[in-house]
Design an enzyme around this catalytic site. Structure first.
Site, PDB file in Angstrom:
ATOM      1  N   LYS A 188      44.584  45.941  74.674  1.00 58.32           N
ATOM      2  CA  LYS A 188      45.519  46.167  73.455  1.00 58.32           C
ATOM      3  C   LYS A 188      44.932  45.880  72.251  1.00 58.32           C
ATOM      4  O   LYS A 188      45.087  46.509  70.968  1.00 58.32           O
ATOM      5  CB  LYS A 188      46.826  45.416  73.633  1.00 58.32           C
ATOM      6  CG  LYS A 188      47.832  45.990  72.741  1.00 58.32           C
ATOM      7  CD  LYS A 188      48.993  45.456  72.981  1.00 58.32           C
ATOM      8  CE  LYS A 188      50.176  46.046  71.784  1.00 58.32           C
ATOM      9  NZ  LYS A 188      51.307  45.093  71.626  1.00 58.32           N
ATOM     10  N   ASN A 192      44.244  48.129  68.963  1.00 57.39           N
ATOM     11  CA  ASN A 192      44.618  47.873  67.511  1.00 57.39           C
ATOM     12  C   ASN A 192      43.413  47.719  66.446  1.00 57.39           C
ATOM     13  O   ASN A 192      43.596  47.965  65.500  1.00 57.39           O
ATOM     14  CB  ASN A 192      45.438  46.454  67.553  1.00 57.39           C
ATOM     15  CG  ASN A 192      46.731  46.500  68.186  1.00 57.39           C
ATOM     16  OD1 ASN A 192      47.440  47.493  68.210  1.00 57.39           O
ATOM     17  ND2 ASN A 192      47.367  45.396  68.796  1.00 57.39           N
TER      18      ASN A 192
HETATM   19  P1  NAD Z   1      57.843  38.701  62.484  1.00 51.17           P
HETATM   20  O1  NAD Z   1      57.083  38.147  61.405  1.00 51.17           O
HETATM   21  O2  NAD Z   1      58.965  39.450  62.605  1.00 51.17           O
HETATM   22  O3  NAD Z   1      58.395  37.455  63.311  1.00 51.17           O
HETATM   23  C1  NAD Z   1      57.959  36.169  63.384  1.00 51.17           C
HETATM   24  C2  NAD Z   1      59.007  35.002  63.123  1.00 51.17           C
HETATM   25  O4  NAD Z   1      58.315  33.832  63.494  1.00 51.17           O
HETATM   26  C3  NAD Z   1      59.580  34.823  61.801  1.00 51.17           C
HETATM   27  O5  NAD Z   1      60.874  35.388  61.749  1.00 51.17           O
HETATM   28  C4  NAD Z   1      58.899  33.796  61.069  1.00 51.17           C
HETATM   29  O6  NAD Z   1      60.033  33.243  60.287  1.00 51.17           O
HETATM   30  C5  NAD Z   1      58.769  32.981  62.541  1.00 51.17           C
HETATM   31  N1  NAD Z   1      58.094  31.960  62.173  1.00 51.17           N
HETATM   32  C6  NAD Z   1      56.930  31.583  61.769  1.00 51.17           C
HETATM   33  N2  NAD Z   1      56.342  30.385  61.595  1.00 51.17           N
HETATM   34  C7  NAD Z   1      57.210  29.557  62.345  1.00 51.17           C
HETATM   35  C8  NAD Z   1      57.294  28.145  62.551  1.00 51.17           C
HETATM   36  N3  NAD Z   1      56.498  27.374  62.498  1.00 51.17           N
HETATM   37  N4  NAD Z   1      58.378  28.002  63.531  1.00 51.17           N
HETATM   38  C9  NAD Z   1      59.332  28.767  63.650  1.00 51.17           C
HETATM   39  N5  NAD Z   1      59.310  30.056  63.602  1.00 51.17           N
HETATM   40  C10 NAD Z   1      58.591  30.441  62.713  1.00 51.17           C
HETATM   41  O7  NAD Z   1      56.658  39.245  63.618  1.00 51.17           O
HETATM   42  P2  NAD Z   1      56.959  40.073  64.741  1.00 51.17           P
HETATM   43  O8  NAD Z   1      56.801  41.551  64.415  1.00 51.17           O
HETATM   44  O9  NAD Z   1      58.059  39.818  65.762  1.00 51.17           O
HETATM   45  O10 NAD Z   1      55.620  40.206  65.724  1.00 51.17           O
HETATM   46  C11 NAD Z   1      55.388  38.767  66.346  1.00 51.17           C
HETATM   47  C12 NAD Z   1      54.062  38.875  67.233  1.00 51.17           C
HETATM   48  O11 NAD Z   1      54.343  40.052  68.373  1.00 51.17           O
HETATM   49  C13 NAD Z   1      53.030  39.375  66.697  1.00 51.17           C
HETATM   50  O12 NAD Z   1      51.918  38.729  67.061  1.00 51.17           O
HETATM   51  C14 NAD Z   1      52.757  40.735  66.601  1.00 51.17           C
HETATM   52  O13 NAD Z   1      51.492  41.369  66.414  1.00 51.17           O
HETATM   53  C15 NAD Z   1      53.292  41.103  68.047  1.00 51.17           C
HETATM   54  N6  NAD Z   1      53.913  42.394  68.158  1.00 51.17           N
HETATM   55  C16 NAD Z   1      54.911  43.105  67.425  1.00 51.17           C
HETATM   56  C17 NAD Z   1      55.509  44.051  67.545  1.00 51.17           C
HETATM   57  C18 NAD Z   1      56.558  44.772  66.845  1.00 51.17           C
HETATM   58  O14 NAD Z   1      56.763  45.875  66.923  1.00 51.17           O
HETATM   59  N7  NAD Z   1      57.126  44.043  65.885  1.00 51.17           N
HETATM   60  C19 NAD Z   1      55.067  44.783  69.093  1.00 51.17           C
HETATM   61  C20 NAD Z   1      54.152  44.267  69.874  1.00 51.17           C
HETATM   62  C21 NAD Z   1      53.781  42.942  69.524  1.00 51.17           C
END
Ligand code: NAD
Length: 313
Positions: A188, A192
């Protein structure tokens, strides 16, 4: 099992909602003030495959979770990669001796960070092709299907890993146990790494990049850089299969018309990217193993330059 979702943004909300809907005992932890307060007040709202739903899930700021000391069985980590270290520090109070920690973040090398805080016996690694997006504080959009792969890092963790897979399956999250999850993670990351940074720098969607004369040469070089570095870590990537997979994403009937999530983060929302954990990780590892990875290096540097130019945070 009591499950804590650490990082309740887009993906954490998806997993929280689906696990909670299936009857599991779930809490959410996040630092985003407006989001946490909105969920506390109104519940977590979602457009779930076209239907508007509200799921009342307890949510906490990290400093509030002390009440859950010694009670959490599984933590699912869902911050962005560059936030991983800070969340690992903040969830320490809720971890028991045998609390399992499942990391589903995109990117490479997270096990090295997690092992600084969590006993190897309790670490599970994985990745997922589910998607999710934030509409605004307290509200997410969840559309389409997905699945996820996971595996315990230490052989002693297999039994619980299988239990967790069952919980995820029962919640409709299509969990799979993998004997070699690192292969899925590298595959993956390679997908990416070949598309996300480039589409971000070029400010284009996947289909338009795929239609350029140079796309084949660029993705082939990047895949080969990933494969050469992965090989040193005993992961043998199937270069031809990954190339076909990448080319299949150009199809406008699949995801060709989409902008990769890195583009959405940086160009559309001026947020810092996970490039250091994708192409940047391959460049750093390549340096360590004496393997040249000039394309990964350049893509990492250009994305960082773009972050600076746009004042990303
Ligand atoms: P996001 O930014 O929407 O969510 C991350 C959350 O973590 C935020 O709400 C932020 O406030 C919180 N956060 C940050 N630091 C923190 C801390 N110290 N304590 C508590 N909360 C904290 O990100 P996402 O899109 O949900 O992505 C998360 C992971 O999943 C990433 O690695 C991303 O690449 C992966 N991912 C995302 C998707 C997608 O469609 N969004 C798909 C597959 C994988």
């Amino acid at each position: 099992m009591k499950i804590a979702i650490a990082g309740a943004g887009a993906m954490g909300s998806r997993f929280g909602i689906m696990l909670h809907k299936a009857g599991n005992d779930v809490i959410l932890i996040d630092t985003w003030t407006d989001h946490v307060n909105a969920i506390k007040k109104f519940g977590l709202k979602a457009n779930f495959n076209g239907e508007d739903i509200v799921e009342k899930i307890p949510i906490f700021f990290p400093e509030e979770v002390q009440d859950y000391k010694d009670s959490i069985d599984v933590v699912i980590l869902f911050t962005k990669a560059m936030q991983l270290e800070s969340i690992l520090k903040s969830i320490k109070p809720i971890l028991k001796k045998d609390t399992k920690v499942l990391c589903l973040l995109n990117g490479l090398g997270h096990e090295d960070t997690i092992e600084k805080y969590i006993d190897k016996k309790n670490i599970l690694l994985g990745n997922t092709i589910w998607t999710a997006s934030i509409i605004g504080p307290g509200e997410v959009k969840l559309f389409g299907d997905g699945e996820l792969d996971l595996q315990n890092v230490h052989p002693a963790g297999k039994e619980v890993a299988l239990e967790i897979v069952k919980i995820l399956k029962d919640a409709g999250l299509n969990g799979n146990y993998r004997e070699n999850v690192k292969y899925s993670i590298w595959r993956k990351a390679c997908l990416n790494g070949a598309i996300n940074g480039i589409c971000t720098i070029l400010d284009t969607n996947i289909m338009s990049f795929g239609a350029t004369k140079v796309s084949s040469q660029i993705i082939t070089t990047i895949i080969n850089e990933f494969a050469a570095v992965a090989k040193v870590e005993n992961i043998i990537l199937d270069v031809e299969e990954i190339k076909k997979l990448i080319i299949s994403t150009y199809d406008p009937n699949k995801i060709g018309s989409h902008y990769p999530s890195m583009h959405q983060d940086l160009i559309q929302n001026k947020r810092l990217t996970e490039i250091d954990y994708i192409n940047g990780a391959v460049f750093r590892k390549g340096k360590k193993y004496n393997i040249p990875t000039p394309y990964c290096q350049l893509i990492t540097e250009l994305v960082h330059a773009k972050e600076e130019i746009l004042g990303a945070k």
